[in-house]
Scaffold this motif. Structure first.
Motif, mmCIF file in Angstrom:
data_model
loop_
_atom_site.group_PDB
_atom_site.id
_atom_site.type_symbol
_atom_site.label_atom_id
_atom_site.label_comp_id
_atom_site.label_asym_id
_atom_site.label_seq_id
_atom_site.Cartn_x
_atom_site.Cartn_y
_atom_site.Cartn_z
ATOM 1 N N UNK A 1 -7.144 13.789 -1.126
ATOM 2 C CA UNK A 1 -8.121 12.740 -0.939
ATOM 3 C C UNK A 1 -8.901 13.092 0.297
ATOM 4 N N UNK A 2 -9.960 13.725 0.078
ATOM 5 C CA UNK A 2 -10.734 14.214 1.202
ATOM 6 C C UNK A 2 -11.163 13.100 2.142
ATOM 7 N N UNK A 3 -11.307 11.987 1.608
ATOM 8 C CA UNK A 3 -11.927 10.949 2.409
ATOM 9 C C UNK A 3 -10.994 10.317 3.408
ATOM 10 N N UNK A 4 -9.849 10.081 2.994
ATOM 11 C CA UNK A 4 -8.959 9.459 3.953
ATOM 12 C C UNK A 4 -7.695 10.272 4.153
ATOM 13 N N UNK B 1 2.562 1.954 -3.302
ATOM 14 C CA UNK B 1 1.741 2.251 -4.462
ATOM 15 C C UNK B 1 1.929 3.668 -4.975
ATOM 16 N N UNK B 2 1.986 4.562 -4.063
ATOM 17 C CA UNK B 2 2.070 5.956 -4.465
ATOM 18 C C UNK B 2 2.626 6.771 -3.318
ATOM 19 N N UNK C 1 0.829 -1.206 0.000
ATOM 20 C CA UNK C 1 0.000 0.000 0.000
ATOM 21 C C UNK C 1 0.860 1.252 0.000
ATOM 22 N N UNK D 1 0.085 14.757 -13.574
ATOM 23 C CA UNK D 1 1.103 14.199 -12.693
ATOM 24 C C UNK D 1 2.330 15.079 -12.573
ATOM 25 N N UNK E 1 -5.097 10.895 2.431
ATOM 26 C CA UNK E 1 -3.849 10.205 2.222
ATOM 27 C C UNK E 1 -3.177 10.633 0.953
ATOM 28 N N UNK E 2 -3.320 9.790 0.014
ATOM 29 C CA UNK E 2 -2.663 10.077 -1.237
ATOM 30 C C UNK E 2 -3.590 10.887 -2.106
ATOM 31 N N UNK E 3 -3.002 11.540 -3.022
ATOM 32 C CA UNK E 3 -3.853 12.169 -4.000
ATOM 33 C C UNK E 3 -4.361 11.079 -4.918
ATOM 34 N N UNK E 4 -5.437 11.384 -5.532
ATOM 35 C CA UNK E 4 -6.078 10.343 -6.320
ATOM 36 C C UNK E 4 -5.136 9.736 -7.336
ATOM 37 N N UNK E 5 -4.626 10.587 -8.117
ATOM 38 C CA UNK E 5 -3.701 10.073 -9.114
ATOM 39 C C UNK E 5 -2.327 10.127 -8.487
ATOM 40 N N UNK E 6 -1.526 10.796 -9.201
ATOM 41 C CA UNK E 6 -0.229 11.063 -8.597
ATOM 42 C C UNK E 6 -0.007 12.554 -8.504
#
Lengths: 555, 555
Positions: free
Chosen positions: A316-319, A206-207, A203, A343, A321-326
DNA sequence: CATTTTCGCACCTACGTGGAAATC
DNA sequence: CGGATTTCCACGTAGGTGCGAAAA
């Protein structure tokens, strides 16, 4: 390659580093902070996905965030960030922490890269400032790292803390930061746990991992789990990678700690350097309202709403964490028609052609050259490296900073003060992009245990624990004493504005600590660019880890 | 107590249930959907904390949400909601699913409560409609349940799917819903996994679990993991509680499935019943812009901005889970000065004095009485119960719905169509708050395996898999055939608008399935209010579980 | 007085609403 | 044509910005 100039870099004379920015310890034995750094109890336990205020009555002085709790630790109370230390731990705790050797703790396979290095460098070259407020303020730029070398099938917890860089208090005077006195006692360091924690290595790989939900506050009684800092003090964020299935199985011996010179900053309640302000406005999407319309600031109303396509915001408003893409979630100059999902890293000044206008020349930093012994290769946007004294002094006094108003006082236009903070290490020269090596005996280095399962650590603690003034107990090294401008106080001279200079001791490979010692937190690996030949400036490529022997004033 | 009237309830004649709303099977043997319900592969795997669009190229046809992945399943691709079934499973899979008995699967200790039952009842009494859009639309009200009986130290995964209630297509004509034909083939059912999953029992027990991030779409090619529905079709949401440490250890035999009559709805692309529209506007904080100012709708501009104290919105933006406190995140009539953090449930019409105005009398539902054999006790706000035919017919034909235009055609003002959908079960009378019992042999009930670890299930699947028309394969029961108004097609008569009537067979205790059979998903426990004597209408109190023998058209 | 902090504000992003017009 | 669907929009919530005046 030692060039440090830049048109807007304001005054070449400022190339000397008045500010010791990176406290990589160069002293042989670092006993300092023995008392302060000891075991810290995990009091609040976040593992929630965000930084919700959640103003309620909670145990342990932290809000119980109702969110995700994969470990079922809700009974221990929760917060996005770890609470402070209840108090100094017992000596038994202390001893526990000193066990082990660094070789054990540091995972040599781990690689960490500051993803948005270019942007950080821009700020760092001017002297990064971070706003702190009572309610908590995010950092900008955001800490964003890429990881390598993790075991895809193991679980890791990622944490961030922010440690003081010196024992000085600063003020911004005549477009530069000067020492005004000794530091205030630092609040107990809090740990911000990445909301994804714990997660598998795959995980994290991944990014890039962003910590944009991390918030800073100057409220000593903060109950939201935000990291408590003192205004007008210098700090260094650190990233910890811990292989553990849950918070309670985290062992201090498994802490892999890293720091980036570019990410040091001074905490402020209001911006001092206008250049910093402009840089924030130019790159922080939330500050778009303050960008120029092409004709003077402040009439944003006339800007066509969503001219081309905003989209750079990738939080990523929801968690959290990472941005959606890169996409980078730190900066990203928007308003550019088609930079959505491209990107592209933020920090390329090339891309910011959108509204760089009057007061902030786009080429501001592009003229700064990286002064490192290694080659930065075909870097499109040269990394700006601040100068710092050689890592020479390894005596007990190298941490002392002297105020030197005569040096590099080449003040520039008021709007652009002398860049004096950019990744400088007052103690150990050659910071910034240079490895912080610690040719010191660290066998007795004080360390801290960021997380423990001691039940007594779960007691609520009012924020203002006097015993927490971390630096007050240190003997001398690493905790510089300050000498105010014009004044001469014995034992309190902070060496500021040392002349820039490169140390050949800095290589771009991983430098092992001379004497492997305490494996865990006291040691901190400073990241630097590798022999970066021809890598994209937008993506911090390979980096080498240098153990900077950064006892980490407990933080 | 059989009263079903209401001033706005529009036309007492409408008390007969034209719509079979709850497909609790009354047939003795439910083989239908054998083909359809079989093993479903977990294709995408959410466990992320939100419903980000994340429009990118992903494997398995689902966006790989970068968020939290405690199970390290990233390699399998992610999505907030489970993907569809790759195709009908083999018979071997089918057999696998039929193993075990219900007694094994159902955890008798588990208790689940629809937290915002009152609000749901309001909508249900009028015929709940849910907007579906291409990009995905949240449900309102939101599914919000309270749990009891979980092992605090075990880990659970909570899921929601939405299954068709019948095989009919509807249209809204003359203020009522009428059958217009046979249902369209249903897309493969997707599972929405609560973002907190997996979490410890203590976590789930802490506070009500909301599924507000769940989104509905009519886009058969949806790549965002949203639940795909057909417009103008009836659906029933279901909650699954699975004790498992991660998605791959989820065993179909451990599924505990529940459904609430009040939560059935018809999917629409635009609201048909204006009463529903108004109810949404009145209770959904995001629709505040459409609330009356006291003088006619639409001039919201004059409303004092934040008159008293907005705060009812309690969404946990960060992880999309629970509201911070215990505020309901579905409804909440705001604008009331001090209802912040009052934990008050939304559905009390008493509290909605804020702007109920011309077209939606506040007492609209308050005059409707609950018609249940049990007592609703001192309910402040009487639950509205729709009428439905006795659960009588247990032959293979009871699932058939007949269009009856002559019945309950007491149309009302256009603005308030006949409420004909409120928690009605065309098949089994006495739904709504009445237990769905299934005195049928379910030993051969078709079921589905929502999650499997079959590697082949990880293959990308274009959404429109023809083999997925779930209902087309069912023989007869549970999948009613439809008779269009005025037409008489053999084998296709949908019994609509059956006269309301209460069945004495409905008790308020847990009713065990006559013949314990397939333990897992095919069976669904319908929740109903308990002998609610004097509990607050704002908090759905004790409930009893009735196995409704709801084979769940695969969902 | 000078410096630092606080507070409300306008302005953004992001996104959840239903309305209304356009489209199918 | 008429119903169903799509699209865009104004209007909300929630919350992250720096500004500037006020306060400390």
């Amino acid at each position: 390659m030692l060039l440090l100039q830049g048109n807007n870099y304001s005054g070449g004379g400022s190339s000397t580093n008045p500010n010791s920015y990176s406290s990589s310890s160069t002293h042989s034995t670092s006993h300092m902070y023995e008392e302060d750094l000891i075991s810290r109890g995990a009091r609040g336990f976040p593992l929630s996905h965000g930084m919700l205020p959640a103003p309620q009555a909670y145990s342990f002085g932290f809000p119980v965030h109702p969110a995700h709790d994969p470990m079922g630790l809700s009974s221990f109370g929760q917060s996005q960030q770890f609470g402070g230390y209840p108090s100094f731990s017992s000596h038994s705790d202390h001893k526990r922490m000193l066990g082990g050797t660094q070789g054990e703790a540091m995972d040599k396979n781990l690689k960490i890269t500051l993803e948005n290095r270019d942007l950080w460098t821009k700020f760092s070259s001017l002297g990064t400032e971070m706003i702190i407020t009572k309610t908590g303020r995010r950092m900008f730029p955001t800490l964003k790292v890429g990881l390598e070398g993790l075991d895809p099938h193991s679980k890791y917890i990622l944490l961030v803390d922010i440690v003081p860089l010196d024992d000085c208090r600063y003020k911004y005077h005549n477009s530069e930061w000067v020492v005004t006195g000794k530091a205030e006692p630092h609040m107990p360091g809090r740990l911000y746990i990445h909301p994804d924690s714990p997660a598998s290595g795959s995980h994290w790989l991944k990014q890039p991992v962003t910590f944009h939900k991390l918030k800073l506050t100057n409220n000593n009684l903060d109950q939201n789990g935000h990291i408590i800092l003192n205004s007008m003090h210098k700090y260094q964020p650190r990233v910890h990678i811990v292989q553990a299935n849950d918070i309670f199985s985290m062992r201090w011996t498994s802490f892999n700690t890293y720091a980036f010179d570019e990410t040091t900053f001074i905490a402020v309640t209001a911006y001092q350097n206008e250049q910093i302000t402009q840089l924030k406005i130019d790159h922080n999407p939330f500050a778009k309202g303050f960008r120029d319309n092409g004709m003077g600031r402040r009439d944003h109303r006339l800007t066509l709403k969503r001219p081309a396509d905003d989209s750079i915001i990738d939080f990523d408003k929801d968690d959290g964490n990472f941005s959606k893409k890169q996409k980078n979630d730190d900066d990203t100059i928007d308003l550019k028609p088609n930079n959505k999902n491209d990107m592209k890293e933020e920090s390329d000044s090339l891309n910011k052609s959108d509204r760089s206008s009057d007061d902030l020349p786009e080429t501001d930093l592009s003229q700064c050259h990286v002064n490192k012994s290694g080659s930065t290769g075909g870097m499109h946007l040269p990394l700006v490296k601040a100068k710092s004294p050689p890592l020479a002094p390894q005596s007990g006094n190298q941490g002392v900073c002297n105020y030197n108003s005569s040096l590099s006082n080449s003040s520039l236009s008021k709007g652009y003060g002398t860049a004096c903070m950019g990744g400088l290490n007052g103690v150990n020269g050659d910071q910034s992009y240079y490895p912080h090596h610690s040719p010191v005996d660290r066998s007795n280095t004080s360390s801290f245990l960021p997380v423990t399962t001691s039940p007594n650590l779960l007691q609520p603690q009012s924020a203002v624990s006097s015993s927490l003034s971390l630096h007050s107990l240190s003997s001398m090294n690493q905790m510089q004493q300050c000498r105010l401008p014009g004044t001469s106080i014995s034992n309190t001279d902070c060496a500021l504005r040392q002349t820039s200079h490169l140390s050949s001791t800095s290589n771009y490979g991983l430098r092992a600590s001379p004497t492997p010692q305490h494996p865990s937190l006291p040691s901190c690996t400073y990241m630097q660019t590798t022999q970066g030949t021809g890598y994209s400036p937008h993506l911090a490529p390979n980096v080498h880890m240098m153990n900077m022997n950064f006892p980490g004033p407990m933080a």
